[in-house]
Design an enzyme around this catalytic site. Structure first.
Site, short mmCIF file in Angstrom:
data_model
loop_
_atom_site.label_atom_id
_atom_site.label_comp_id
_atom_site.label_asym_id
_atom_site.label_seq_id
_atom_site.Cartn_x
_atom_site.Cartn_y
_atom_site.Cartn_z
N HIS A 511 9.39 7.74 81.63
CA HIS A 511 9.54 6.53 82.18
C HIS A 511 11.02 6.33 82.88
O HIS A 511 11.36 5.29 83.57
CB HIS A 511 9.32 5.40 81.32
CG HIS A 511 8.53 4.15 82.02
ND1 HIS A 511 8.65 4.00 83.45
CD2 HIS A 511 7.81 3.11 81.49
CE1 HIS A 511 8.06 2.90 83.86
NE2 HIS A 511 7.66 2.22 82.87
N ASP A 515 8.40 5.60 87.49
CA ASP A 515 7.96 4.28 87.39
C ASP A 515 6.43 4.30 87.37
O ASP A 515 5.84 5.18 87.64
CB ASP A 515 8.31 3.33 88.59
CG ASP A 515 9.90 3.37 88.83
OD1 ASP A 515 10.67 3.41 87.74
OD2 ASP A 515 10.44 3.25 89.89
#
Length: 540
Positions: A511, A515
């Site tokens: 992450h 995204d």
């Protein structure tokens, strides 16, 4: 009087066998039921015992020959007069003649053996060094020696196996001769330039260097020389004979080498605890001991209480240590998250059923599911390139190519061989390469180059029955796709409930650079390509 040695019954539906190894040569004395040779069929390995005592006068079927049931293998002279003539005129003092060692009185055998061993070990010494371990690998652990000191070796014959952080490395003999000395025992950690052993070039195997001269059956011990009695208090010279003195079947040695099994992991069912080919198969499949004896695991911790025998302490292999460290590092370093979806596999399954025969006929390889997933991922990575990227310090490195890692479960642990430039390859090329890499992985034959450079990974837990899981990233990659079991479930299609073959898909991603929108988009594109493979052809 001559006695014929013939091929025994080979079993139902087996009509022929290949002569694998002769353990006696013409002129050798043999005892009743002493093993003469070994035959290999397409199912089992068969031992051929001597039907009578005497001298092996003639070998009719040499090693490598194919023989039928009841075919003549050899002749035994029960009078024993063939001993002198059977040597082909060799001098009794020749170093490779072991007949005097058998016929001499027991008290003279050690001195005789020592003198012969010194003669046979003379010659040029060749160093056996650690081979190239690959880029960034500086040390390895000696996992298994397949030869003992005093064993004859051929050029390029495998001597031992090393384990590194990533792969197993075989060490071949640099020259033919005799293994004179082992400098790095099993379990020793060695650096990339270390010396492992010494080979005496041009020498012949000596009985003093690791193998005692075989004793005739009539000496009095018969079949009482059980492996379980080795080293027992008060045992005589015959009973304390070390286990390496028992010559294992060559086919068993080859199988142990190919399957990366050490001698200590196998219990022999042959004569005097000799390991046969089928014993290796049983050990590989976890079949336990193959003979009537029970043997404590070689690496079990010493008994310290009444709990001894209920627990076993085994040191982790370097590969397993590396897997554990890298997976934990991935959890500690990456901001790892997993998103899920599901795919209707009917279109892919229908396509495979329609074209699998034509595909295999043309390309020589079966059309599997993996090539569809590789192609679908390559297509999705074009739209979401950050999933194919990695973090390097404060920079993001985007890869404009796809080196697809395919996780393979092996007896030694999980390995990830890499299909280079998968985005440029056809379905057939991908299927062939995955098949070859998978076989190498299971056999422990992968090279460092075949496991480096991956940019994205696919892990198929479905082959083991997994319905859903969260795969862990393979650093420094930023994404890994988890495939799972195909299971029929009721689904709503066009307002109706129908049964469909469904698969859960899981994408774990870093992450820090991927995204949620990018991760979900990637997984949706994979799902769309699988549910309608025509999209791959039209680049949609």
């Amino acid at each position: 009087m001559a006695t014929e040695v013939r091929v025994p019954t080979l079993g139902e539906s087996v009509t022929e066998a290949t002569v694998a190894t002769w353990f006696k040569k013409p002129g050798d004395s043999v005892a009743v039921d002493e093993m003469l040779c070994e035959l290999e069929t397409d199912k089992v390995t068969v031992e051929v015992p001597a039907p009578a005592a005497g001298v092996l006068a003639e070998i009719v079927a040499a090693e490598g020959e194919t023989v039928g049931v009841d075919a003549l293998l050899a002749q035994i002279d029960e009078s024993g007069k063939g001993a002198a003539s059977g040597d082909g005129g060799k001098d009794d003092a020749a170093p490779d003649d072991d007949a005097p060692a058998r016929d001499a009185p027991a008290q003279d055998a050690p001195a005789k053996t020592s003198q012969e061993g010194q003669k046979k070990m003379s010659g040029k010494s060749i160093e056996v060094m650690v081979p190239s371990l690959g880029e960034s690998v500086s040390e390895a652990t000696v996992a298994t020696w397949f030869k003992h000191v005093g064993d004859e070796v051929a050029a390029d014959e495998m001597l031992c196996e090393l384990e590194t952080d990533k792969v197993s490395v075989e060490v071949p003999a640099p020259a033919a001769g005799v293994l004179a000395e082992i400098l790095a025992e099993e379990g020793t950690t060695v650096d990339a330039k270390a010396q492992l052993a010494v080979i005496t070039q041009g020498a012949a195997g000596g009985t003093s260097a690791g193998k005692s001269a075989p004793e005739p059956e009539a000496a009095g011990d018969g079949d009482d020389d059980d492996a379980g009695d080795v080293g027992s208090p008060g045992a005589g010279p015959e009973e304390t004979r070390p286990r390496e003195d028992v010559e294992d079947a060559p086919s068993a040695k080859k199988a142990m080498a190919e399957k990366n099994i050490s001698r200590d992991q196998v219990t022999g069912s042959g004569k005097d605890g000799r390991v046969m080919k089928e014993d290796v198969a049983k050990a590989k499949s976890g079949g336990g001991t193959s003979g009537g004896e029970s043997k404590a695991p070689a690496k079990k911790a010493p008994a310290a209480s009444d709990q001894a025998g209920r627990e076993e302490r085994v040191k982790m292999t370097r590969l397993r240590q590396t897997i554990a460290r890298r997976l934990k590092d991935a959890q500690n370093t990456a901001a790892m998250l997993t998103t899920y979806n599901e795919a209707d596999m009917k279109a892919v399954m229908d396509l495979r059923s329609e074209y699998k025969d034509q595909f295999e006929k043309k390309h020589g390889v079966k059309l599997g599911f993996m090539s569809f997933f590789v192609k679908a991922c390559c297509h999705a990575l074009q739209e979401v390139p950050e999933v194919n990227a990695e973090i390097d310090g404060t920079e993001v490195v985007y890869k404009h190519y796809v080196n697809m890692g395919v996780a393979v479960g092996t007896p030694q642990g999980l390995v990830v061989p890499v299909v280079k430039d998968a985005d440029q390859k056809s379905f057939a090329a991908i299927e062939k390469e995955i098949g070859e890499l998978g076989k190498k992985g299971r056999d422990g034959k992968l090279t460092m180059a075949e496991m480096q450079g991956g940019t994205f990974t696919i892990s198929n837990g479905g082959v083991y029955g997994s319905l859903m899981s969260s795969p862990i990233l393979n650093p420094p990659q930023s994404g890994i796709l988890g495939m799972h079991k195909i299971q029929e479930r009721p689904m709503v299609v066009g307002g109706e409930i129908v049964i469909r073959p469904m698969m859960y898909l899981a994408l774990s991603y870093d992450h820090r650079i991927v995204d949620g929108k990018g991760a979900v988009t990637f997984l949706v594109r994979v799902k769309e390509a699988l549910e309608d493979p025509r999209r791959l052809l039209m680049d949609l």
